[in-house]
Scaffold this active site. Structure first.
Site, short mmCIF file in Angstrom:
data_model
loop_
_atom_site.label_atom_id
_atom_site.label_comp_id
_atom_site.label_asym_id
_atom_site.label_seq_id
_atom_site.Cartn_x
_atom_site.Cartn_y
_atom_site.Cartn_z
N HIS A 94 0.85 -1.09 0.48
CA HIS A 94 0.16 0.04 -0.27
C HIS A 94 0.79 1.44 -0.03
O HIS A 94 1.98 1.09 0.77
CB HIS A 94 -0.94 -0.28 1.34
CG HIS A 94 -2.14 1.08 1.39
ND1 HIS A 94 -1.91 1.87 1.78
CD2 HIS A 94 -3.86 0.13 0.85
CE1 HIS A 94 -2.79 2.70 1.28
NE2 HIS A 94 -3.88 1.81 0.85
N VAL A 124 12.57 16.75 4.88
CA VAL A 124 12.00 15.78 5.54
C VAL A 124 13.38 14.41 5.90
O VAL A 124 13.76 14.26 6.09
CB VAL A 124 11.91 14.56 4.39
CG1 VAL A 124 10.85 12.91 5.29
CG2 VAL A 124 10.50 15.18 3.65
N LYS A 164 10.93 9.52 9.66
CA LYS A 164 8.89 9.55 9.67
C LYS A 164 8.48 9.92 8.28
O LYS A 164 7.34 9.59 8.16
CB LYS A 164 9.19 10.92 10.79
CG LYS A 164 9.99 11.00 12.22
CD LYS A 164 9.53 12.00 13.13
CE LYS A 164 11.10 12.47 13.83
NZ LYS A 164 9.94 13.43 14.49
#
Length: 464
Positions: A248, A341, A345
């Site tokens: 996914h 980024v 995380k």
């Protein structure tokens, strides 16, 4: 012999004394025995009279209480019966007036009314049936946004303002991590964890939290902000996005958070909570946040953000997403948090919209290209069903799912998606299985919350 001597002679006065003593004992026994017997007689007579009067008064009071409670129950049942008759008449005249789910709930109330033991007052099932009737009724009213109420029943539930937060985390295999996240959520009793949906193949879990909202929210305060923040913080401590993989797509450890108004809540209220949550996560946890829907000043859509961030493109060979972003630099500027980024995380997309259903239909095939064609035709973007977004995702050996977001389930629900996917699969020479929702329905979520609320009140009352 002198009379006085006779009286004083011990030999002569002994027997009479004994006789006199014996006679005195007999007299004493007779006196007490009569008193005791008289008292027992009075008690028995009083008991008989009291019992006789008690029967008369008991029947009178029992009849009055029974009539009162029977009338109250009958009045409430009649109230529900009248509403159901009206709603069913509306459906007959205009079948599309209510969504399929509302119609299902209406028929469930109809069946409960049929099951109620009207003529058997000793049937213990009547209380359970009446409780379920009340919950179904309140859930329908909350979903429709109407304030119908039975005057004889407490009104507090019908005036309740509810909102929902769905939080999706990129993990389902690390049970210790999930337990720590759930412990964090349970610290906030006013935000109830209503549902949890895990998918090991997708390596993803979805949580649904529901809370009451006060009429006027103090700035920066809400259980639906505090509980999700604690869950997000716990997730970052327990999960490393660098070592994550699954079929996914996702953008971060916490991939997506969405808030929806439920009973009597407004989109503005949930949008305010979403923005406040985004500020806290962005600032305190130093994570880039992208806003969408009512939480974004221009109403940006969720899929548009995901497309710009490369959400729909697998970052490894095949159909697997692995690890975090390939670069610390973002292609677009976040709404909150840092502009770079942390690969451990990732980023979060946070928004607020009307209710959205997620419905997945499995197709038994390994031909990902063919299933992608079906997904493209199904969705509104490809000219298919309005308010439907769809994509093809590998889901285990020999199965690919058409995963759909139903943006307006009152117009296009899972039933219509199911029929269309089956038709398109047949045209491709494939077979589609029965689809499933990844969460409870809106009505079920409201009903579950109200049921838990009733149980908490009952438990508290029993403890007093």
């Amino acid at each position: 012999m002198d009379i006085f001597e006779t009286c004083l002679d011990p030999q002569r006065i002994g027997p009479p004394k004994t006789q006199i003593s014996s006679n005195n004992n007999t007299i004493d026994e007779d006196i007490f025995s009569s008193s005791i017997n008289l008292e027992e007689c009075h008690i028995k007579e009083g008991y008989k009279d009291g019992y006789k009067d008690g029967l008369v008064l008991g029947k009178q009071e029992g009849s009055e209480v029974g009539l009162k409670h029977g009338f109250e129950s009958g009045e409430e049942l009649g109230f529900y019966r009248g509403l159901i008759d009206v709603w069913i008449s509306v459906v007959r005249i205009e079948p599309s007036f209510f969504s399929a789910r509302i119609q299902k709930s209406i028929h469930q109330i109809q069946e409960l009314l049929k099951k109620y033991p009207y003529m058997d007052h000793e049937d213990e099932s009547k209380d359970d049936i009446l409780k379920e009737l009340r919950l179904k009724f309140k859930a329908i009213c909350a979903t429709l946004g109407v304030k119908l109420e039975y005057k004889g029943y407490p009104k507090i539930m019908l005036k309740m303002t509810l909102a929902c937060c769905k939080l999706y985390i990129s993990e389902s295999r690390n049970k210790a991590a999930l337990e720590s996240i759930e412990r964090a959520a349970k610290l906030f009793h006013e935000a109830r964890l209503i549902n949890k949906f895990e998918d090991e193949t997708y390596n993803r879990v979805g949580y649904t939290l529901v809370s009451k909202l006060p009429p006027k929210l103090p700035s920066g305060f809400s259980p639906l902000k505090d509980a999700p923040f604690a869950m997000v913080e716990s997730a970052y401590k327990a999960i490393d996005f660098n070592v994550h993989s699954g079929s996914h797509p996702r953008l971060g450890v916490v991939d997506h958070i969405c808030l929806h108004p439920l009973a009597n809540a407004t989109l503005e209220q949930t949008a305010n909570i979403a923005r406040s949550l985004a500020r806290d996560i962005g600032t305190k946890l130093e994570v880039p946040i992208f806003l969408y829907g009512a939480a974004h000043e221009k109403g940006r859509t969720l899929d548009s953000i995901r497309r710009e961030l490369g959400y729909f493109m697998p970052n490894t060979r095949g159909n697997i997403w692995a690890g975090g972003p390939n670069s610390e630099n973002l292609p677009i500027c976040p709404d909150e948090g840092p502009s770079q980024v942390d690969p451990s995380k990732g980023v979060i997309v946070i928004g607020s919209t009307r209710w959205v259903d997620n419905y997945n239909v499995p197709i038994f095939s390994t031909n990902i290209s063919a299933v992608r064609r079906i997904a493209k035709v199904i969705g509104e973007r490809g000219g298919g069903l309005p308010s439907v977004q769809a994509m093809a995702l590998a889901h285990g050996d020999g199965t690919i799912e058409v995963a759909c977001n139903l943006l307006d389930p009152s117009k296009v629900g899972g039933d219509k998606v199911q029929v269309e996917v089956e038709r398109l699969a047949r045209e491709e020479g494939m077979v589609a299985g029965k689809g499933y929702f990844t969460d409870l329905t809106q009505e079920e979520i409201i009903e579950t919350f109200l049921d838990n609320e009733d149980s908490s009140v009952d438990h508290y009352s029993n403890d007093l």
